[in-house]
Design a protein around this motif. Structure first.
Motif, PDB file in Angstrom:
ATOM      1  N   LYS A 236      -2.919   4.388   3.582  1.00  0.00           N
ATOM      2  CA  LYS A 236      -3.624   5.592   4.054  1.00  0.00           C
ATOM      3  C   LYS A 236      -3.415   6.790   3.143  1.00  0.00           C
ATOM      4  CE  LYS A 236      -2.039   6.466   8.269  1.00  0.00           C
ATOM      5  NZ  LYS A 236      -1.825   6.947   9.645  1.00  0.00           N
ATOM      6  N   TYR A 237      -2.132   6.957   2.707  1.00  0.00           N
ATOM      7  CA  TYR A 237      -1.808   8.183   1.982  1.00  0.00           C
ATOM      8  C   TYR A 237      -1.846   8.017   0.456  1.00  0.00           C
ATOM      9  CZ  TYR A 237      -0.554   9.706   6.627  1.00  0.00           C
ATOM     10  OH  TYR A 237      -0.607  10.019   7.964  1.00  0.00           O
ATOM     11  N   SER A 238      -2.637   7.040  -0.028  1.00  0.00           N
ATOM     12  CA  SER A 238      -2.803   6.929  -1.478  1.00  0.00           C
ATOM     13  C   SER A 238      -4.269   6.585  -1.763  1.00  0.00           C
ATOM     14  CB  SER A 238      -1.863   5.874  -2.059  1.00  0.00           C
ATOM     15  OG  SER A 238      -2.112   4.625  -1.479  1.00  0.00           O
ATOM     16  N   ALA A 239      -4.658   6.810  -3.001  1.00  0.00           N
ATOM     17  CA  ALA A 239      -6.079   6.617  -3.341  1.00  0.00           C
ATOM     18  C   ALA A 239      -6.449   5.136  -3.305  1.00  0.00           C
ATOM     19  CB  ALA A 239      -6.333   7.181  -4.729  1.00  0.00           C
ATOM     20  N   ASP A 240      -7.729   4.867  -3.052  1.00  0.00           N
ATOM     21  CA  ASP A 240      -8.218   3.494  -2.878  1.00  0.00           C
ATOM     22  C   ASP A 240      -8.058   2.618  -4.116  1.00  0.00           C
ATOM     23  OD1 ASP A 240      -8.840   3.818  -0.325  1.00  0.00           O
ATOM     24  OD2 ASP A 240     -10.995   4.206  -0.622  1.00  0.00           O
ATOM     25  N   ASP A 241      -7.906   3.253  -5.286  1.00  0.00           N
ATOM     26  CA  ASP A 241      -7.814   2.427  -6.498  1.00  0.00           C
ATOM     27  C   ASP A 241      -6.376   2.300  -7.010  1.00  0.00           C
ATOM     28  OD1 ASP A 241      -7.562   5.034  -7.097  1.00  0.00           O
ATOM     29  OD2 ASP A 241      -8.931   5.047  -8.815  1.00  0.00           O
ATOM     30  N   THR A 242      -5.388   2.656  -6.170  1.00  0.00           N
ATOM     31  CA  THR A 242      -3.991   2.538  -6.625  1.00  0.00           C
ATOM     32  C   THR A 242      -3.303   1.370  -5.897  1.00  0.00           C
ATOM     33  OG1 THR A 242      -3.294   4.114  -4.945  1.00  0.00           O
ATOM     34  CG2 THR A 242      -3.730   5.005  -7.139  1.00  0.00           C
ATOM     35  N   PRO A 243      -2.330   0.725  -6.568  1.00  0.00           N
ATOM     36  CA  PRO A 243      -1.669  -0.423  -5.937  1.00  0.00           C
ATOM     37  C   PRO A 243      -0.568  -0.020  -4.945  1.00  0.00           C
ATOM     38  CG  PRO A 243      -0.818  -0.076  -8.138  1.00  0.00           C
ATOM     39  CD  PRO A 243      -1.874   0.966  -7.942  1.00  0.00           C
ATOM     40  N   VAL A 244      -0.278  -0.934  -4.038  1.00  0.00           N
ATOM     41  CA  VAL A 244       0.852  -0.755  -3.117  1.00  0.00           C
ATOM     42  C   VAL A 244       1.748  -1.982  -3.284  1.00  0.00           C
ATOM     43  CG1 VAL A 244       1.521  -0.738  -0.685  1.00  0.00           C
ATOM     44  CG2 VAL A 244      -0.408   0.659  -1.441  1.00  0.00           C
ATOM     45  N   GLN A 245       3.012  -1.727  -3.618  1.00  0.00           N
ATOM     46  CA  GLN A 245       3.927  -2.835  -3.898  1.00  0.00           C
ATOM     47  C   GLN A 245       4.871  -3.053  -2.706  1.00  0.00           C
ATOM     48  OE1 GLN A 245       4.219  -4.764  -6.853  1.00  0.00           O
ATOM     49  NE2 GLN A 245       5.683  -5.933  -5.610  1.00  0.00           N
ATOM     50  N   VAL A 246       4.842  -4.264  -2.148  1.00  0.00           N
ATOM     51  CA  VAL A 246       5.750  -4.616  -1.053  1.00  0.00           C
ATOM     52  C   VAL A 246       6.766  -5.610  -1.629  1.00  0.00           C
ATOM     53  CG1 VAL A 246       5.926  -5.650   1.245  1.00  0.00           C
ATOM     54  CG2 VAL A 246       3.880  -4.341   0.619  1.00  0.00           C
ATOM     55  N   SER A 247       8.072  -5.324  -1.493  1.00  0.00           N
ATOM     56  CA  SER A 247       9.079  -6.242  -2.068  1.00  0.00           C
ATOM     57  C   SER A 247      10.155  -6.579  -1.042  1.00  0.00           C
ATOM     58  CB  SER A 247       9.765  -5.612  -3.273  1.00  0.00           C
ATOM     59  OG  SER A 247       8.811  -5.081  -4.153  1.00  0.00           O
ATOM     60  N   TRP A 248      10.564  -7.825  -1.050  1.00  0.00           N
ATOM     61  CA  TRP A 248      11.656  -8.308  -0.188  1.00  0.00           C
ATOM     62  C   TRP A 248      12.720  -8.873  -1.114  1.00  0.00           C
ATOM     63  CZ3 TRP A 248      14.279  -7.935   3.941  1.00  0.00           C
ATOM     64  CH2 TRP A 248      14.949  -8.991   4.536  1.00  0.00           C
ATOM     65  N   TYR A 249      13.889  -8.252  -1.152  1.00  0.00           N
ATOM     66  CA  TYR A 249      14.928  -8.709  -2.065  1.00  0.00           C
ATOM     67  C   TYR A 249      16.317  -8.509  -1.472  1.00  0.00           C
ATOM     68  CZ  TYR A 249      14.988  -3.724  -3.386  1.00  0.00           C
ATOM     69  OH  TYR A 249      15.054  -2.360  -3.363  1.00  0.00           O
ATOM     70  N   GLU A 250      17.276  -8.985  -2.247  1.00  0.00           N
ATOM     71  CA  GLU A 250      18.634  -9.071  -1.722  1.00  0.00           C
ATOM     72  C   GLU A 250      19.605  -8.508  -2.740  1.00  0.00           C
ATOM     73  OE1 GLU A 250      19.204 -13.158  -0.629  1.00  0.00           O
ATOM     74  OE2 GLU A 250      21.368 -12.948  -0.619  1.00  0.00           O
ATOM     75  N   THR A 251      20.600  -7.715  -2.295  1.00  0.00           N
ATOM     76  CA  THR A 251      21.680  -7.281  -3.191  1.00  0.00           C
ATOM     77  C   THR A 251      22.980  -7.866  -2.627  1.00  0.00           C
ATOM     78  OG1 THR A 251      22.170  -5.285  -1.943  1.00  0.00           O
ATOM     79  CG2 THR A 251      20.482  -5.084  -3.658  1.00  0.00           C
ATOM     80  N   ALA A 252      24.114  -7.478  -3.207  1.00  0.00           N
ATOM     81  CA  ALA A 252      25.379  -8.054  -2.734  1.00  0.00           C
ATOM     82  C   ALA A 252      25.620  -7.741  -1.263  1.00  0.00           C
ATOM     83  CB  ALA A 252      26.518  -7.526  -3.590  1.00  0.00           C
TER      84      ALA A 252
END
Ligand code: ADP
Length: 332
Positions: A236-252
């Protein structure tokens, strides 16, 4: 000086107990005898033997005292106490217990009120919506005023329905017992991103990176609400031609879900406030973006139920990154 100090702490309205290295009682004040039921002869006894609430014992053992804990008073079960522990000196700890019965009662009244009002608004809203749809079907387009009025009314009833739904969801998050299970996060996130991409044809914008297969011990429905809100905001809060990155990761020490956009960003002064209920950043452009101002409050509550916290990093004009940090012990 020492005598004066003792007298003043003795007169404190809050219970104060000095604990030694092995949880033994070294000193108590008058209020601790009244609200915690401790006796002067209990000196030297281990406190967990006298205050036997499992939550309290876990808290005492955890050595993480950044947040207080709520327990009932052992002498009066109608009384609620907020207990804090402050470490000091070499291995000593000061335990403070404050009577918060009245405040808890007010909180319960507030929660009940919101739950009842939202619940009661549901039926009339459904009826209104139904009639409105019928009227719209009957509209022959002869009067432009009527057609735009119907459209506006429909928009507003939908907005109200979202508000009521969000308020009910918040109430559920605040009051319902937790029913935690092992949630398949990669699958849940893939589903949420897929649903998100069907919305307004956003498919090319969402990029999902599953850097760990880790599952999470939690409640799927709550997690789904939280992550859906974060993704919806990023879109919603970014322009239609910009990417949205969703990441699932793990640290120690943590499992992390982050949602990053290249949108308009949030001013530093607004960041601490955006998780408050109904707080919306008012700019000319944003006023046109529909929303209830409850999304991030839902995220915050859902995360609290998972011993997790929300980290918000943002720069005006560059974008924002919302990340949910779960303790690694929740990996399953
Ligand atoms: P809503 O989106 O319904 O207004 P939220 O509680 O989800 O309510 O968000 C509160 C406010 O935080 C929004 O009104 C918006 O101003 C700001 N906000 C939330 N997410 C973002 C984002 N990804 N980028 C910029 N601003 C955001």
């Amino acid at each position: 000086m020492i005598e004066q100090f003792r007298q003043s702490t003795e007169a404190l309205p809050d219970a104060a107990v000095v604990l030694g290295k092995h949880d033994e009682i070294e000193w108590t004040n008058k209020a601790s005898r009244q609200v915690l039921g401790l006796k002067q002869t209990d000196k030297g006894q281990r406190l967990p033997n006298l205050l036997r609430f499992p939550d309290f014992i876990r808290y005492l053992k955890s050595a993480n005292y950044s947040e207080p804990i709520i327990v009932p008073s052992p002498v009066n079960h109608q009384m609620t106490l907020e207990v804090r522990i402050i470490p000091y000196g070499s291995g000593l700890r000061l335990l403070l217990a404050q009577d918060v019965t009245q405040m808890q009662k007010m909180q319960t009244i507030r929660k009940d009120f919101i739950a009842n009002v939202s619940h009661e608004l549901r039926t009339p809203l459904t009826v209104l919506k139904g009639y409105l749809e019928t009227l719209q079907d009957m509209d022959d387009g002869q009067s432009p005023l009527l057609t735009t009025s119907f459209k506006e009314m429909q928009g507003q009833t939908e907005r109200m329905q979202h508000l009521v739904d969000d308020l009910l969801l918040l109430t559920r998050l605040e009051t319902q017992q937790k029913k935690h299970d092992c949630v398949d996060m990669p699958q849940l996130l893939s589903q949420i991103c897929k649903d998100g991409s069907h919305l307004d044809n956003q498919s090319s914008r969402i990029h999902l990176a599953l850097n760990t297969e880790a599952r999470l011990f939690g409640e799927e429905q709550d997690l789904r609400s939280a992550f859906t809100n974060l993704l919806a905001n990023a879109l919603k809060y970014s322009a239609d031609d910009t990417p949205v990155q969703v990441s699932w990761y793990e640290t120690a020490n943590e499992l992390i879900l982050s949602v990053q956009d290249q949108g308009e960003g949030i001013a530093t002064t607004d960041i601490p406030r955006i998780t408050e209920r109904f707080y919306r950043v008012e700019t000319k452009r944003r006023r046109k973006i529909p929303g209830t101002g409850l999304g991030l409050a839902i995220v915050k509550h859902a995360l609290m139920r998972h011993d997790a916290h929300l980290d918000i990093r943002s720069e005006l004009g560059k974008g924002s990154c919302f990340s949910c940090h779960f303790p690694i012990r929740r990996k399953c």
